[in-house]
Design a protein around this motif. Structure first.
Motif, PDB file in Angstrom:
ATOM      1  N   MET A   1       0.842  -1.190   0.000  1.00 42.63           N
ATOM      2  CA  MET A   1       0.000   0.000   0.000  1.00 42.63           C
ATOM      3  C   MET A   1       0.877   1.240   0.000  1.00 42.63           C
ATOM      4  O   MET A   1       1.814   1.359   0.775  1.00 42.63           O
ATOM      5  N   ASN A   2       0.602   2.167  -0.868  1.00 43.81           N
ATOM      6  CA  ASN A   2       1.331   3.426  -0.931  1.00 43.81           C
ATOM      7  C   ASN A   2       0.686   4.411   0.022  1.00 43.81           C
ATOM      8  O   ASN A   2      -0.284   5.081  -0.302  1.00 43.81           O
ATOM      9  N   ARG A   3       1.218   4.533   1.229  1.00 47.66           N
ATOM     10  CA  ARG A   3       0.608   5.373   2.252  1.00 47.66           C
ATOM     11  C   ARG A   3       1.091   6.802   2.125  1.00 47.66           C
ATOM     12  O   ARG A   3       2.259   7.072   1.904  1.00 47.66           O
ATOM     13  N   ARG A   4       0.176   7.725   2.298  1.00 47.33           N
ATOM     14  CA  ARG A   4       0.495   9.154   2.285  1.00 47.33           C
ATOM     15  C   ARG A   4      -0.062   9.766   3.545  1.00 47.33           C
ATOM     16  O   ARG A   4      -1.242   9.700   3.824  1.00 47.33           O
ATOM     17  N   ARG A   5       0.798  10.355   4.340  1.00 46.71           N
ATOM     18  CA  ARG A   5       0.337  10.970   5.582  1.00 46.71           C
ATOM     19  C   ARG A   5      -0.383  12.268   5.297  1.00 46.71           C
ATOM     20  O   ARG A   5       0.095  13.115   4.567  1.00 46.71           O
ATOM     21  N   LEU A   6      -1.525  12.396   5.879  1.00 45.94           N
ATOM     22  CA  LEU A   6      -2.268  13.649   5.835  1.00 45.94           C
ATOM     23  C   LEU A   6      -2.424  14.065   7.290  1.00 45.94           C
ATOM     24  O   LEU A   6      -3.406  13.768   7.943  1.00 45.94           O
ATOM     25  N   LEU A   7      -1.378  14.729   7.820  1.00 52.81           N
ATOM     26  CA  LEU A   7      -1.327  15.015   9.242  1.00 52.81           C
ATOM     27  C   LEU A   7      -2.505  15.868   9.648  1.00 52.81           C
ATOM     28  O   LEU A   7      -2.765  16.908   9.090  1.00 52.81           O
ATOM     29  N   GLY A   8      -3.201  15.400  10.642  1.00 54.12           N
ATOM     30  CA  GLY A   8      -4.340  16.128  11.162  1.00 54.12           C
ATOM     31  C   GLY A   8      -5.601  15.959  10.349  1.00 54.12           C
ATOM     32  O   GLY A   8      -6.635  16.486  10.727  1.00 54.12           O
ATOM     33  N   ALA A   9      -5.537  15.219   9.225  1.00 54.95           N
ATOM     34  CA  ALA A   9      -6.732  15.076   8.403  1.00 54.95           C
ATOM     35  C   ALA A   9      -7.770  14.285   9.162  1.00 54.95           C
ATOM     36  O   ALA A   9      -7.546  13.159   9.560  1.00 54.95           O
ATOM     37  N   ILE A  10      -8.838  14.898   9.414  1.00 53.19           N
ATOM     38  CA  ILE A  10      -9.956  14.303  10.132  1.00 53.19           C
ATOM     39  C   ILE A  10      -9.549  13.908  11.548  1.00 53.19           C
ATOM     40  O   ILE A  10     -10.312  13.255  12.238  1.00 53.19           O
ATOM     41  N   ALA A  11      -8.342  14.293  11.998  1.00 50.34           N
ATOM     42  CA  ALA A  11      -7.863  13.822  13.292  1.00 50.34           C
ATOM     43  C   ALA A  11      -8.683  14.420  14.419  1.00 50.34           C
ATOM     44  O   ALA A  11      -9.164  15.529  14.335  1.00 50.34           O
ATOM     45  N   ALA A  12      -8.797  13.659  15.490  1.00 48.18           N
ATOM     46  CA  ALA A  12      -9.593  14.048  16.659  1.00 48.18           C
ATOM     47  C   ALA A  12     -11.029  14.322  16.281  1.00 48.18           C
ATOM     48  O   ALA A  12     -11.694  15.135  16.880  1.00 48.18           O
ATOM     49  N   SER A  13     -11.540  13.660  15.226  1.00 45.65           N
ATOM     50  CA  SER A  13     -12.905  13.880  14.782  1.00 45.65           C
ATOM     51  C   SER A  13     -13.649  12.569  14.792  1.00 45.65           C
ATOM     52  O   SER A  13     -13.077  11.521  14.632  1.00 45.65           O
ATOM     53  N   GLY A  14     -14.954  12.628  14.852  1.00 45.70           N
ATOM     54  CA  GLY A  14     -15.655  11.536  15.359  1.00 45.70           C
ATOM     55  C   GLY A  14     -16.411  10.522  14.619  1.00 45.70           C
ATOM     56  O   GLY A  14     -16.352  10.372  13.494  1.00 45.70           O
ATOM     57  N   ALA A  15     -17.188   9.737  15.245  1.00 41.15           N
ATOM     58  CA  ALA A  15     -18.079   8.716  14.726  1.00 41.15           C
ATOM     59  C   ALA A  15     -17.351   7.608  14.012  1.00 41.15           C
ATOM     60  O   ALA A  15     -17.967   6.804  13.363  1.00 41.15           O
TER      61      ALA A  15
ATOM     62  N   GLN B   1      -7.424   8.094  -2.289  1.00 44.85           N
ATOM     63  CA  GLN B   1      -6.030   8.356  -1.978  1.00 44.85           C
ATOM     64  C   GLN B   1      -5.749   7.917  -0.546  1.00 44.85           C
ATOM     65  O   GLN B   1      -6.553   8.144   0.356  1.00 44.85           O
ATOM     66  N   ALA B   2      -4.592   7.307  -0.328  1.00 45.06           N
ATOM     67  CA  ALA B   2      -4.251   6.804   1.001  1.00 45.06           C
ATOM     68  C   ALA B   2      -3.744   7.931   1.890  1.00 45.06           C
ATOM     69  O   ALA B   2      -3.065   8.841   1.451  1.00 45.06           O
ATOM     70  N   PHE B   3      -4.114   7.864   3.161  1.00 41.10           N
ATOM     71  CA  PHE B   3      -3.497   8.713   4.170  1.00 41.10           C
ATOM     72  C   PHE B   3      -3.362   7.910   5.449  1.00 41.10           C
ATOM     73  O   PHE B   3      -3.988   6.865   5.623  1.00 41.10           O
TER      74      PHE B   3
ATOM     75  N   SER C   1      -0.915   3.001  14.097  1.00 41.91           N
ATOM     76  CA  SER C   1      -0.971   3.587  12.757  1.00 41.91           C
ATOM     77  C   SER C   1      -2.200   3.045  12.043  1.00 41.91           C
ATOM     78  O   SER C   1      -2.385   1.831  11.944  1.00 41.91           O
ATOM     79  N   ALA C   2      -3.073   3.952  11.588  1.00 42.19           N
ATOM     80  CA  ALA C   2      -4.305   3.557  10.900  1.00 42.19           C
ATOM     81  C   ALA C   2      -4.241   4.033   9.454  1.00 42.19           C
ATOM     82  O   ALA C   2      -4.352   5.225   9.175  1.00 42.19           O
ATOM     83  N   ALA C   3      -4.012   3.098   8.540  1.00 50.33           N
ATOM     84  CA  ALA C   3      -3.960   3.427   7.116  1.00 50.33           C
ATOM     85  C   ALA C   3      -5.379   3.547   6.577  1.00 50.33           C
ATOM     86  O   ALA C   3      -6.150   2.592   6.653  1.00 50.33           O
ATOM     87  N   SER C   4      -5.723   4.710   6.058  1.00 49.96           N
ATOM     88  CA  SER C   4      -7.090   5.018   5.660  1.00 49.96           C
ATOM     89  C   SER C   4      -7.111   5.572   4.244  1.00 49.96           C
ATOM     90  O   SER C   4      -6.073   5.727   3.603  1.00 49.96           O
ATOM     91  N   TRP C   5      -8.333   5.870   3.760  1.00 49.89           N
ATOM     92  CA  TRP C   5      -8.501   6.325   2.381  1.00 49.89           C
ATOM     93  C   TRP C   5      -9.532   7.444   2.311  1.00 49.89           C
ATOM     94  O   TRP C   5     -10.478   7.469   3.106  1.00 49.89           O
ATOM     95  N   VAL C   6      -9.364   8.343   1.358  1.00 52.19           N
ATOM     96  CA  VAL C   6     -10.391   9.352   1.095  1.00 52.19           C
ATOM     97  C   VAL C   6     -10.468   9.609  -0.406  1.00 52.19           C
ATOM     98  O   VAL C   6      -9.446   9.710  -1.088  1.00 52.19           O
ATOM     99  N   ALA C   7     -11.681   9.643  -0.929  1.00 48.20           N
ATOM    100  CA  ALA C   7     -11.928   9.972  -2.335  1.00 48.20           C
ATOM    101  C   ALA C   7     -12.750  11.255  -2.386  1.00 48.20           C
ATOM    102  O   ALA C   7     -13.655  11.452  -1.570  1.00 48.20           O
ATOM    103  N   SER C   8     -12.440  12.119  -3.327  1.00 48.95           N
ATOM    104  CA  SER C   8     -13.107  13.417  -3.433  1.00 48.95           C
ATOM    105  C   SER C   8     -13.667  13.584  -4.839  1.00 48.95           C
ATOM    106  O   SER C   8     -12.956  13.388  -5.829  1.00 48.95           O
ATOM    107  N   TYR C   9     -14.950  13.937  -4.913  1.00 49.88           N
ATOM    108  CA  TYR C   9     -15.624  14.136  -6.191  1.00 49.88           C
ATOM    109  C   TYR C   9     -16.324  15.497  -6.182  1.00 49.88           C
ATOM    110  O   TYR C   9     -16.737  15.976  -5.140  1.00 49.88           O
ATOM    111  N   ARG C  10     -16.481  16.069  -7.361  1.00 53.19           N
ATOM    112  CA  ARG C  10     -17.146  17.366  -7.406  1.00 53.19           C
ATOM    113  C   ARG C  10     -17.869  17.589  -8.724  1.00 53.19           C
ATOM    114  O   ARG C  10     -17.518  17.000  -9.756  1.00 53.19           O
ATOM    115  N   ASN C  11     -18.882  18.451  -8.647  1.00 47.29           N
ATOM    116  CA  ASN C  11     -19.584  18.954  -9.821  1.00 47.29           C
ATOM    117  C   ASN C  11     -19.315  20.451  -9.883  1.00 47.29           C
ATOM    118  O   ASN C  11     -19.950  21.228  -9.160  1.00 47.29           O
TER     119      ASN C  11
END
Length: 217
Positions: free
Chosen positions: A1-15, A54-56, A72-82
């Motif tokens: 897995m190609n991990r990319r750190r996104l420091l603070g991304a969604i960090a300390a946020s819930g659910a 994208q991995a973070f 260490s929690a390897a996670s993913w986020v995809a972003s789409y837009r119109n």
């Protein structure tokens, strides 16, 4: 897995609270989520575009048996837009990680509003913008990944340094609606969040995209 750190991304946020866990010789616990995405056909029909997940990586320290461990929690986020409708949809997946019966994922513990603000600001949903206070204005239930999920709608305002053609109020903000669902599926927790100007009727379209989300390779 190609991990990319996104420091603070969604960090300390819930659910979000595991799938397989690997503990290295140094006592580091590593958890991996599976990516989630909206299929190309559904995006095309809705007029959205974007890139695949994208991995973070989210990291924190955690005490186990009186010994401090790194998680260490390897996670993913995809972003789409119109772009024509100034609307965005984000799909994040993260491991439902536990060690010694306790959740160790730093995304656990806050409410949906706190989660949503960080996800939108740092996950690419409001490029260059900051999200104001979030006021819950409604809920609905939608079928997502084989189960029934609650989609919560918030009213908010977004301040951009350059708002372009978005409808701006007298204070220079863009009134907006945000829709968010959290779903547990196959050992991961998914957060799906859509945002659009309040003047644009986009909630039903984004709800349909949420229903189309796929999870896993």
């Amino acid at each position: 897995m190609n991990r990319r750190r996104l420091l603070g991304a969604i960090a300390a946020s819930g659910a979000i609270a595991a799938a397989g866990c690997l503990s290295g010789e140094d006592g580091t616990y590593e958890f991996d989520a599976e990516p989630a995405r909206v299929p190309d056909a559904a995006l095309s029909e809705a007029g959205y575009e974007g890139e695949g997940p994208q991995a973070f990586e989210v990291e924190r320290t955690f005490e186990v048996g009186g010994i401090e461990r790194r998680v260490s929690a390897a996670s993913w986020v995809a972003s789409y837009r119109n772009p024509e409708r100034a609307a965005s949809l984000l799909v994040a997946s993260t491991p439902n990680a536990t060690v010694a019966g306790r959740s160790v994922n730093p995304l656990v513990g806050a409410d949906d509003a706190d989660l949503l603000r960080r996800l939108l600001e740092r996950g690419g949903g409001v490029d260059g913008g900051s999200v104001g206070d979030l006021e819950e204005v409604g809920t609905e239930t939608r079928p997502i990944l084989g189960g029934e999920a609650t989609v919560t709608t918030f009213a908010t305002e977004i301040r951009f340094e350059n708002a372009g053609d978005a409808p701006i109020d007298a204070e220079g903000n863009v009134p907006a609606l945000v829709h968010v669902a959290t779903v547990q599926h196959d050992g991961d927790v998914l957060v799906i969040a859509g945002i659009h100007p309040r003047a644009v009727e986009e909630g039903e379209t984004q709800g349909a995209l949420m229903e189309a989300v796929e999870h896993g390779e």
